[in-house]
Design an enzyme around this catalytic site. Structure first.
Site, mmCIF file in Angstrom:
data_model
loop_
_atom_site.group_PDB
_atom_site.id
_atom_site.type_symbol
_atom_site.label_atom_id
_atom_site.label_comp_id
_atom_site.label_asym_id
_atom_site.label_seq_id
_atom_site.Cartn_x
_atom_site.Cartn_y
_atom_site.Cartn_z
ATOM 1 N NE ARG A 36 24.390 -7.919 72.643
ATOM 2 C CZ ARG A 36 23.294 -6.912 72.139
ATOM 3 N NH1 ARG A 36 23.128 -6.523 71.288
ATOM 4 N NH2 ARG A 36 22.372 -6.866 72.878
ATOM 5 C CG ASP A 81 46.162 -16.369 65.161
ATOM 6 O OD1 ASP A 81 46.869 -15.810 65.862
ATOM 7 O OD2 ASP A 81 44.807 -17.455 65.389
ATOM 8 C CE LYS A 92 46.347 -18.369 74.385
ATOM 9 N NZ LYS A 92 45.994 -19.060 72.623
HETATM 10 C C1 LIG Z 1 45.409 -19.613 71.854
HETATM 11 C C2 LIG Z 1 45.054 -19.324 70.892
HETATM 12 C C3 LIG Z 1 43.677 -18.758 70.227
HETATM 13 C C4 LIG Z 1 42.618 -18.569 70.580
HETATM 14 O O1 LIG Z 1 42.056 -17.935 71.642
HETATM 15 P P1 LIG Z 1 41.385 -18.230 72.969
HETATM 16 O O2 LIG Z 1 41.181 -16.476 73.182
HETATM 17 O O3 LIG Z 1 42.364 -19.323 73.429
HETATM 18 O O4 LIG Z 1 40.197 -18.175 72.017
HETATM 19 C C5 LIG Z 1 43.912 -18.784 68.652
HETATM 20 N N1 LIG Z 1 44.866 -18.860 68.352
HETATM 21 C C6 LIG Z 1 46.291 -19.247 68.806
HETATM 22 C C7 LIG Z 1 47.538 -18.842 68.008
HETATM 23 C C8 LIG Z 1 46.587 -18.916 70.273
HETATM 24 O O5 LIG Z 1 46.848 -19.175 70.588
#
Ligand SMILES: *Cc1c(COP(=O)(O)O)cnc(C)c1O
Length: 380
Positions: A46, A170, A195
């Site tokens: 962890r 993000d 992604k």
């Molecule tokens: C998918 C996504 C998230 C969340 O991520 P997870 O891996 O599904 O928890 C956050 N921000 C964006 C822009 C995303 O496309």
């Protein structure tokens, strides 16, 4: 090192015990100590695991940061940023966020006494007016999901620097191949590595990269203390994905541009949302802060404005798969109002402009001709 080299070599060295070029999957929870407290840098997975460390060093390298952290999901990554905050702190966030981010902010952390202001980040006067002594974090997503809104990272960074407030971006949609938020003045970059970083739709993972070591340590403490870490197998998969990030993003962007241009000229299509189109309201910001293309995410609506048309289209596509998520090598199509953005209340969707005839495409790395033929058939 240039980016195309960093994706492969950034922060990487052969495994010290065997010389393995790719880090072994250290599928272990614990590590032997020679005397109490004497160990080789690893105690319990962890806190740290060598496969995860290899990924975290790669993340720091490609995002030009001091420290990378790998999480069990993108939301777990965001969750650790939120744990830097205390009750009565305030957050200024973009009004067009990923649905799960919005849900976490509005349903979980607002119950913990943190106040959120959701605002159009292009209205900088409005943004500036929301700062007060309790403001601790500005959260931006650019481009956004699904409307492909952009926010000017450098200009927002001027504000957050002046007010001494943390600024997190993000960067899931753009990836560091197209956009480098830390270079533009952000303090933290966040990814859903599920992604484009992973890139093969085979893992759920998240990432943070901190600009400074000090901030990275604070985030690592939050992660270690609350446990949202990424396992060694999944760390390996994301690291493997990053090795081809530059190749994939180049093709995603080429295909994205072609698909967006095709749709823009189609008589049944009302509007196309893609930062690489001159018609896109945020194209100037895109040109300023993105480079080498505009990515693979394309959203569009129908002339008819009818929900049934979008559903019919989504039932007909064959090369595009009807599924949530994005950023993998295969092309996906999604109905935001029914699928990915169902957690955003209908009223809010309306205000934001997420209509019922809206389709979002994650354009993959297949042959562009096949993709366009598929769209053509489904649209007819
Ligand atoms: C998918 C996504 C998230 C969340 O991520 P997870 O891996 O599904 O928890 C956050 N921000 C964006 C822009 C995303 O496309």
């Amino acid at each position: 090192m240039k980016f195309n080299t960093k994706t492969i070599h950034g922060g990487q060295k052969p495994d010290p015990s065997t010389g393995a070029v790719m880090p072994p999957v250290y599928q272990t929870s614990t590590f032997a100590q020679s005397s109490p407290g004497i160990h080789q840098g690893y105690e319990y997975s962890r806190a740290a695991n060598p496969t995860r460390t290899a990924l975290e060093d790669a993340l720091a390298s490609i995002e030009n940061g001091a420290k990378g952290l790998a999480f069990s999901s993108g939301l777990a990554a965001i969750d650790s940023v939120m744990k830097l905050l205390k009750p009565n702190d305030e957050v200024i966030a973009m009004d067009d966020l990923y649905g799960g981010t919005y849900r976490m902010f509005s349903k979980i952390y607002s119950e913990y006494g943190i106040k959120f202001h959701f605002v159009d980040m292009n209205d900088l006067e409005k943004v500036e007016s929301l700062f007060n002594e309790n403001t601790k974090l500005v959260w931006v997503e650019t481009p956004t999901n699904p409307l492909m809104k952009l926010a000017d990272i450098a200009r927002i960074a001027e504000l957050t620097k002046e007010k001494n407030v943390l600024f997190a971006v993000d960067n899931t949609f753009a990836t560091p191949y197209l956009q480098n938020p830390l270079d533009l003045g952000a303090d933290i970059v966040m990814h859903s590595a599920t992604k484009y970083l992973g890139g093969h739709s085979d893992v759920v993972a998240g990432a943070l990269v901190a600009k400074t070591e000090e901030l990275g340590e604070k985030l690592h403490f939050a992660q270690f203390a609350t446990g949202g870490t990424l396992g060694p197998n999944d760390s390996y998969l994301v690291l493997r994905g990053i090795k081809t990030l530059h190749l994939r993003m180049q093709r995603h962007s080429e295909n994205g541009q072609k698909v967006a241009e095709y749709l823009e000229n189609h008589p049944k299509v009302e509007r196309v949302y893609y930062p690489g189109l001159e018609s896109h309201p945020y194209h100037e910001i895109a040109k300023k802060q993105m480079h080498d293309g505009y990515g693979g995410m394309v959203t569009f609506t129908f002339k008819s404005g009818k929900k049934e048309d979008s559903i019919k289209f989504l039932e007909k596509v064959k090369v595009f798969t009807l599924a949530e998520s994005l950023g993998g090598v295969e092309s996906l199509a999604n109905h935001p109002a029914i699928m990915t953005h169902a957690s955003v209340p209908e009223e809010t969707r309306k205000v934001l402009g997420i209509t019922d005839d809206m389709v979002r495409l994650s354009v993959g790395v297949e042959d562009a001709e096949d993709l366009i033929k598929d769209l053509e058939k489904a649209l007819s």
